[in-house]
Design an enzyme around this catalytic site. Sequence first.
Site, short mmCIF file in Angstrom:
data_model
loop_
_atom_site.label_atom_id
_atom_site.label_comp_id
_atom_site.label_asym_id
_atom_site.label_seq_id
_atom_site.Cartn_x
_atom_site.Cartn_y
_atom_site.Cartn_z
N HIS A 33 1.59 -4.39 1.03
CA HIS A 33 1.12 -4.63 2.49
C HIS A 33 1.69 -6.12 2.56
CE1 HIS A 33 -0.07 -4.08 6.39
NE2 HIS A 33 -0.24 -5.44 6.28
N GLU A 34 1.17 -6.91 1.71
CA GLU A 34 1.25 -8.67 1.69
C GLU A 34 2.54 -8.92 1.16
OE1 GLU A 34 -0.55 -10.21 3.66
OE2 GLU A 34 -2.26 -8.61 3.63
N HIS A 37 5.13 -8.34 3.80
CA HIS A 37 5.27 -9.64 5.15
C HIS A 37 6.06 -10.59 4.20
CE1 HIS A 37 2.46 -7.89 7.97
NE2 HIS A 37 1.31 -7.99 7.01
N ASP A 111 -1.60 -6.61 12.75
CA ASP A 111 -0.37 -6.81 12.56
C ASP A 111 0.34 -6.24 13.93
OD1 ASP A 111 -0.51 -8.05 10.11
OD2 ASP A 111 0.08 -6.11 9.04
#
Length: 198
Positions: A33-34, A37, A111
């Site tokens: 997930h990170e 980004h 988000d």
Amino acid sequence: MKNLEEAKDKIMMGAERKSIIMQKSEKELTAYHESGHAITAINCINSDPIHKATIIPRGRALGLVMRLPENDRFSVSRAKLHDDLVVAMGGRAAEELIFGYEKVTTGASSDIEQATNMARNMVTRCGLSDKVGNIDYSDDESTKFYAPSKNYSEETGKLIDGEVKRIVDEALLKAKNILTEKKSDLEKLAKVLYRDWE
């Protein structure tokens, strides 16, 4: 410098929660997930540079990618806002790309909230939607205490909602395209973040 960085992180994001018990699958998902980004930020030319990416939980977040502007900024271009939306949706896009549609989690809720608010402000406050035009359709803040205020018709409301959805959906699609093309980078970064946690 390490102590200074640690103090800054603690003040900005909360105390480190390294003792939190997370399953391996949860750590892996957070790493992807990170990384989503981060990889979208690297590949969006109008994004601010990445200062830090981590999956060490702090405060209420399981991980984060921190971007810092290189200069003071007093106004933001349409291009930068669109790239910021792509970065915001990068985590959700990464989850879907790596784990599949059915395995997408609630981890992207903040988000999505951020992206929705950004897109809604673009449409209702900033005149950045050709369909809605250069009219301020933001809610009247002065009457919110007494009753919700809408200074537009139901038809205009539907148009605004449609534009907000279109802008966020386009950002998600662009994030998916970037991450599909840069999947090997996504996987490399996720592995490094996962290793840093251990």
